[in-house]
Scaffold this active site. Structure first.
Site, PDB file in Angstrom:
ATOM      1  N   TYR A   2      -0.888   9.740  -3.161  1.00  0.00           N
ATOM      2  CA  TYR A   2      -1.329   8.347  -3.336  1.00  0.00           C
ATOM      3  C   TYR A   2      -0.813   7.484  -2.184  1.00  0.00           C
ATOM      4  O   TYR A   2      -1.566   6.716  -1.580  1.00  0.00           O
ATOM      5  CB  TYR A   2      -0.817   7.821  -4.677  1.00  0.00           C
ATOM      6  CG  TYR A   2      -1.215   6.392  -4.977  1.00  0.00           C
ATOM      7  CD1 TYR A   2      -2.469   6.098  -5.501  1.00  0.00           C
ATOM      8  CD2 TYR A   2      -0.327   5.334  -4.751  1.00  0.00           C
ATOM      9  CE1 TYR A   2      -2.837   4.785  -5.780  1.00  0.00           C
ATOM     10  CE2 TYR A   2      -0.688   4.020  -5.029  1.00  0.00           C
ATOM     11  CZ  TYR A   2      -1.933   3.749  -5.546  1.00  0.00           C
ATOM     12  OH  TYR A   2      -2.292   2.448  -5.811  1.00  0.00           O
ATOM     13  N   LYS A  61      -3.124   5.473   0.621  1.00  0.00           N
ATOM     14  CA  LYS A  61      -3.123   4.016   0.805  1.00  0.00           C
ATOM     15  C   LYS A  61      -2.714   3.630   2.227  1.00  0.00           C
ATOM     16  O   LYS A  61      -3.224   2.648   2.778  1.00  0.00           O
ATOM     17  CB  LYS A  61      -2.216   3.355  -0.241  1.00  0.00           C
ATOM     18  CG  LYS A  61      -2.765   3.467  -1.663  1.00  0.00           C
ATOM     19  CD  LYS A  61      -4.118   2.766  -1.822  1.00  0.00           C
ATOM     20  CE  LYS A  61      -4.623   2.785  -3.259  1.00  0.00           C
ATOM     21  NZ  LYS A  61      -5.901   2.068  -3.429  1.00  0.00           N
TER      22      LYS A  61
HETATM   23  P1  NAP Z   1      -7.660   1.316 -13.273  1.00  0.00           P
HETATM   24  O1  NAP Z   1      -7.376   0.323 -14.359  1.00  0.00           O
HETATM   25  O2  NAP Z   1      -7.332   2.740 -13.492  1.00  0.00           O
HETATM   26  O3  NAP Z   1      -9.225   1.182 -12.892  1.00  0.00           O
HETATM   27  C1  NAP Z   1      -9.770   2.072 -11.968  1.00  0.00           C
HETATM   28  C2  NAP Z   1     -11.235   1.746 -11.767  1.00  0.00           C
HETATM   29  O4  NAP Z   1     -11.714   2.619 -10.731  1.00  0.00           O
HETATM   30  C3  NAP Z   1     -12.083   1.992 -12.993  1.00  0.00           C
HETATM   31  O5  NAP Z   1     -13.054   0.969 -13.066  1.00  0.00           O
HETATM   32  C4  NAP Z   1     -12.758   3.335 -12.704  1.00  0.00           C
HETATM   33  O6  NAP Z   1     -14.073   3.439 -13.231  1.00  0.00           O
HETATM   34  C5  NAP Z   1     -12.877   3.277 -11.189  1.00  0.00           C
HETATM   35  N1  NAP Z   1     -12.982   4.593 -10.568  1.00  0.00           N
HETATM   36  C6  NAP Z   1     -12.109   5.638 -10.629  1.00  0.00           C
HETATM   37  N2  NAP Z   1     -12.593   6.684  -9.905  1.00  0.00           N
HETATM   38  C7  NAP Z   1     -13.783   6.270  -9.390  1.00  0.00           C
HETATM   39  C8  NAP Z   1     -14.757   6.882  -8.567  1.00  0.00           C
HETATM   40  N3  NAP Z   1     -14.606   8.141  -8.127  1.00  0.00           N
HETATM   41  N4  NAP Z   1     -15.863   6.174  -8.235  1.00  0.00           N
HETATM   42  C9  NAP Z   1     -16.045   4.901  -8.681  1.00  0.00           C
HETATM   43  N5  NAP Z   1     -15.159   4.276  -9.460  1.00  0.00           N
HETATM   44  C10 NAP Z   1     -14.039   4.956  -9.818  1.00  0.00           C
HETATM   45  O7  NAP Z   1      -6.935   0.911 -11.905  1.00  0.00           O
HETATM   46  P2  NAP Z   1      -6.305  -0.487 -11.410  1.00  0.00           P
HETATM   47  O8  NAP Z   1      -4.884  -0.530 -11.814  1.00  0.00           O
HETATM   48  O9  NAP Z   1      -7.208  -1.618 -11.746  1.00  0.00           O
HETATM   49  O10 NAP Z   1      -6.334  -0.241  -9.829  1.00  0.00           O
HETATM   50  C11 NAP Z   1      -7.439  -0.597  -9.024  1.00  0.00           C
HETATM   51  C12 NAP Z   1      -7.095  -0.384  -7.560  1.00  0.00           C
HETATM   52  O11 NAP Z   1      -5.912  -1.105  -7.238  1.00  0.00           O
HETATM   53  C13 NAP Z   1      -6.813   1.075  -7.179  1.00  0.00           C
HETATM   54  O12 NAP Z   1      -7.294   1.334  -5.883  1.00  0.00           O
HETATM   55  C14 NAP Z   1      -5.293   1.143  -7.195  1.00  0.00           C
HETATM   56  O13 NAP Z   1      -4.804   2.168  -6.384  1.00  0.00           O
HETATM   57  C15 NAP Z   1      -4.967  -0.229  -6.638  1.00  0.00           C
HETATM   58  N6  NAP Z   1      -3.614  -0.704  -6.956  1.00  0.00           N
HETATM   59  C16 NAP Z   1      -3.214  -0.852  -8.248  1.00  0.00           C
HETATM   60  C17 NAP Z   1      -1.933  -1.310  -8.507  1.00  0.00           C
HETATM   61  C18 NAP Z   1      -1.434  -1.532  -9.914  1.00  0.00           C
HETATM   62  O14 NAP Z   1      -0.219  -1.753 -10.081  1.00  0.00           O
HETATM   63  N7  NAP Z   1      -2.293  -1.505 -10.918  1.00  0.00           N
HETATM   64  C19 NAP Z   1      -1.054  -1.589  -7.456  1.00  0.00           C
HETATM   65  C20 NAP Z   1      -1.490  -1.411  -6.135  1.00  0.00           C
HETATM   66  C21 NAP Z   1      -2.776  -0.968  -5.904  1.00  0.00           C
HETATM   67  P3  NAP Z   1     -14.433   4.126 -14.674  1.00  0.00           P
HETATM   68  O15 NAP Z   1     -13.440   3.533 -15.658  1.00  0.00           O
HETATM   69  O16 NAP Z   1     -15.837   3.728 -14.910  1.00  0.00           O
HETATM   70  O17 NAP Z   1     -14.244   5.599 -14.502  1.00  0.00           O
END
Ligand code: NAP
Length: 259
Positions: A162, A166
């Site tokens: 991961y 990133k």
């Molecule tokens: P999340 O709640 O797990 O949501 C992930 C989303 O990505 C879901 O809508 C899922 O769609 C979609 N997804 C997964 N695989 C996919 C694919 N192959 N093609 C298209 N869509 C896909 O994640 P989140 O916490 O909101 O994180 C969103 C982004 O922010 C990610 O890139 C993560 O690395 C980044 N981020 C998160 C955090 C944190 O603390 N949460 C911190 C830094 C960065 P479905 O549900 O329809 O499968």
């Protein structure tokens, strides 16, 4: 009246992974500023439909499109269907991402490859597909959701793939910003710290001590963030307010990477 430099009226945006979490909030945030939003999802059709309904109920315009961003044909189709529906693509938010935690020595090659496929190939494929359209339009703004994990190694949970994915997103942001400036396309990223979503709620349930002692205490603001705290920077980068900003990674982490 002074022009609102954050106004996105008439712009067409694609938000990948917008069925929940950060993507859902960013999709709603762009729509609230006037953008027409394509709500991309991978598996959660019902959740994506709810996001579309919420945007429409608030007076906006949205459309849900299924696509796996790690599949070349899906990425191309997502952009093609957006153009067919709305005529253009002005904003691409590369938000879809996954994390498959595990110590490096126990990480199966398939987990490594799947992480790279979604988090890095997905950003490349979507940026390439949208970039081709934006080059033809001679304008566009691409914003990827990177991470503090592209800058530091989070602890105590281990997820080397991961972190590497990133860091790759951050460098791809700079490379594309450099290549596409001549086409009037800006390419930037936001790098969130710990943000409360369903992804992180699972950890909060199972390891509240880690969230309190490492995630919250690690930030100088002594807390984790909310998804809505990422909207301002995203709207800024998407809008004319950021017309001289490209290749930038905006860290939004409550000061976690300061020490
Ligand atoms: P999340 O709640 O797990 O949501 C992930 C989303 O990505 C879901 O809508 C899922 O769609 C979609 N997804 C997964 N695989 C996919 C694919 N192959 N093609 C298209 N869509 C896909 O994640 P989140 O916490 O909101 O994180 C969103 C982004 O922010 C990610 O890139 C993560 O690395 C980044 N981020 C998160 C955090 C944190 O603390 N949460 C911190 C830094 C960065 P479905 O549900 O329809 O499968």
């Amino acid at each position: 009246m002074t022009k609102d430099i954050f106004d996105l009226t008439g712009r067409v945006a694609i938000v990948t992974g917008a069925s929940r979490g950060i993507g859902e909030t960013l999709a709603k945030g762009l729509a609230a500023r006037g953008a027409t939003v394509v709500v991309n999802y991978h598996s959660a059709a019902d959740r994506a439909a709810q996001v579309v309904r919420a945007i429409e109920d608030a007076g906006g315009r949205a459309l849900a499109i299924r696509a796996d961003v790690s599949v070349e044909a899906d990425a191309d189709r997502l952009v093609a269907e957006t153009v067919a529906a709305f005529g253009r693509v002005d904003i691409l938010i590369n938000n879809a991402g996954i994390v498959l935690p595990g110590a490096a020595e126990n990480t199966p090659l398939d987990d490594w490859r799947r992480t790279m496929a979604v988090n890095l190939d997905g950003v490349f494929l979507m940026s390439r597909a949208a970039g081709r359209q934006m080059i033809a339009q001679r304008s566009g703004s691409i914003i990827s959701v990177g991470s503090m994990s592209g800058r530091i190694v989070n602890w105590p949970f281990r997820h080397a793939a991961y972190n590497v994915s990133k860091a790759g997103v951050h460098m791809l942001t700079k490379a594309l910003a450099t290549e596409w400036a001549e086409h009037n396309i800006r390419v930037n990223a936001i790098a969130p710290g710990y943000i409360r979503t369903e992804l992180t709620d699972e950890v909060l349930r199972e390891h509240p001590d880690v969230v309190a002692n490492h995630w919250a205490a690690g930030a100088v603001q002594n807390r984790i963030g909310g998804t809505e705290e990422l909207v301002g920077a995203t709207v800024y980068l998407a809008s004319d307010a950021a017309s001289f900003t490209t290749g930038e990674i905006i860290t939004i982490d409550g000061g976690l990477t300061l020490r």
